[in-house]
Design an enzyme around this catalytic site. Sequence first.
Site, PDB file in Angstrom:
ATOM      1  N   SER A  47      23.643  40.525 -69.364  1.00  0.00           N
ATOM      2  CA  SER A  47      23.198  40.827 -68.338  1.00  0.00           C
ATOM      3  C   SER A  47      22.088  41.038 -67.698  1.00  0.00           C
ATOM      4  O   SER A  47      20.993  41.997 -66.556  1.00  0.00           O
ATOM      5  CB  SER A  47      22.625  41.833 -69.752  1.00  0.00           C
ATOM      6  OG  SER A  47      21.880  41.150 -70.521  1.00  0.00           O
ATOM      7  N   GLU A 184      29.121  47.130 -79.719  1.00  0.00           N
ATOM      8  CA  GLU A 184      28.613  48.418 -78.037  1.00  0.00           C
ATOM      9  C   GLU A 184      29.201  49.119 -78.270  1.00  0.00           C
ATOM     10  O   GLU A 184      30.477  49.705 -77.912  1.00  0.00           O
ATOM     11  CB  GLU A 184      28.451  46.998 -76.847  1.00  0.00           C
ATOM     12  CG  GLU A 184      28.301  47.750 -76.436  1.00  0.00           C
ATOM     13  CD  GLU A 184      28.066  46.712 -74.665  1.00  0.00           C
ATOM     14  OE1 GLU A 184      27.605  45.918 -74.777  1.00  0.00           O
ATOM     15  OE2 GLU A 184      26.917  47.740 -74.330  1.00  0.00           O
TER      16      GLU A 184
HETATM   17  O1  KIV Z   1      24.957  40.619 -71.731  1.00  0.00           O
HETATM   18  C1  KIV Z   1      24.171  41.264 -73.288  1.00  0.00           C
HETATM   19  O2  KIV Z   1      22.825  41.931 -72.880  1.00  0.00           O
HETATM   20  C2  KIV Z   1      24.830  42.053 -74.322  1.00  0.00           C
HETATM   21  C3  KIV Z   1      24.352  42.677 -74.920  1.00  0.00           C
HETATM   22  C4  KIV Z   1      24.528  44.229 -74.608  1.00  0.00           C
HETATM   23  C5  KIV Z   1      24.978  42.696 -76.252  1.00  0.00           C
HETATM   24  O3  KIV Z   1      25.786  41.112 -74.321  1.00  0.00           O
END
Ligand code: KIV
Length: 278
Positions: A47, A184
């Site tokens: 993310s 998720e």
């Molecule tokens: O990349 C991320 O932040 C994630 C979370 C949403 C679990 O995979």
Amino acid sequence: MTKPLTITDIKKMKQEGIPVTMVTAYDYAMSKNLNEAGIDMILVGDSVGNVALGYTSTVPVTMEEMLHHTKAVMRGNSTAFVVGDMPFMSYQASEVDGLYNAARFLKETGCSAVKLEGGSEVAPLVAKMVQAGIPVVGHIGLTPQSVNQLGGFKVQGKDVAAAKKLLEDAKALEEAGAFAIVLECVPEALATKVTEVLKSAVTIGIGAGNGCDGQVLVCNDLLGFTDGFRPKFAKKYVDLHAHMLGAFKEYISDVKARSFPAKEHTFAIEEEVLEKLY
Ligand code: KIV
């Protein structure tokens, strides 16, 4: 000196019914703050692509970017169990790629585990990673790297076939040796069922209700870093966007008005030194 939590500590928390806390971080300062607050696990999530690098999805994120951010987080870490997130196409093309790239996380950053997206289709790879000594966190439900395939960011596992598949994927990952699984955007009752069925793998929910063994949030959502879109499940604990905007505006106005820097922010020099300059 305090040591970081281990995989044994995290697994024990499930057995003892103690909720596991996880937050994402992408740099040294956030990692230090999370440590000071007493977080159990830090996820250096892909993310980072959306929230720190300005990409529109996690798809463009590279291994080099993930390693760079994981190293920064590790420099700020002393007590949390840190997980590096394997970016898109770092494990999908071949098991050799997957093993090699997972090893890079542990060898080059010093983090304790890797996370990868997918269910039974990645279970053989997970098993090989675990055999090689690499702790693995699975990730099922809404898997953002497959957003193009899923047709958008939607709640997963809502019909019988999809719910069954989610449960089977969770079991396959546990059997392959994943010690934790991120769920998720999954309906609460289904995530609770998965949590009950899994005897050893720790479920970590995000948009999966309160029945999981632990919870994860993206730090920028939790802190209200921007005032843009925030998913329904992401509770904003503080409006940092408003605080930052206020502080930046005050600074701009102070500089324009020459009221900053004030005496207390300034270094002095002896008058006679100055005189000798002419
Ligand atoms: O990349 C991320 O932040 C994630 C979370 C949403 C679990 O995979």
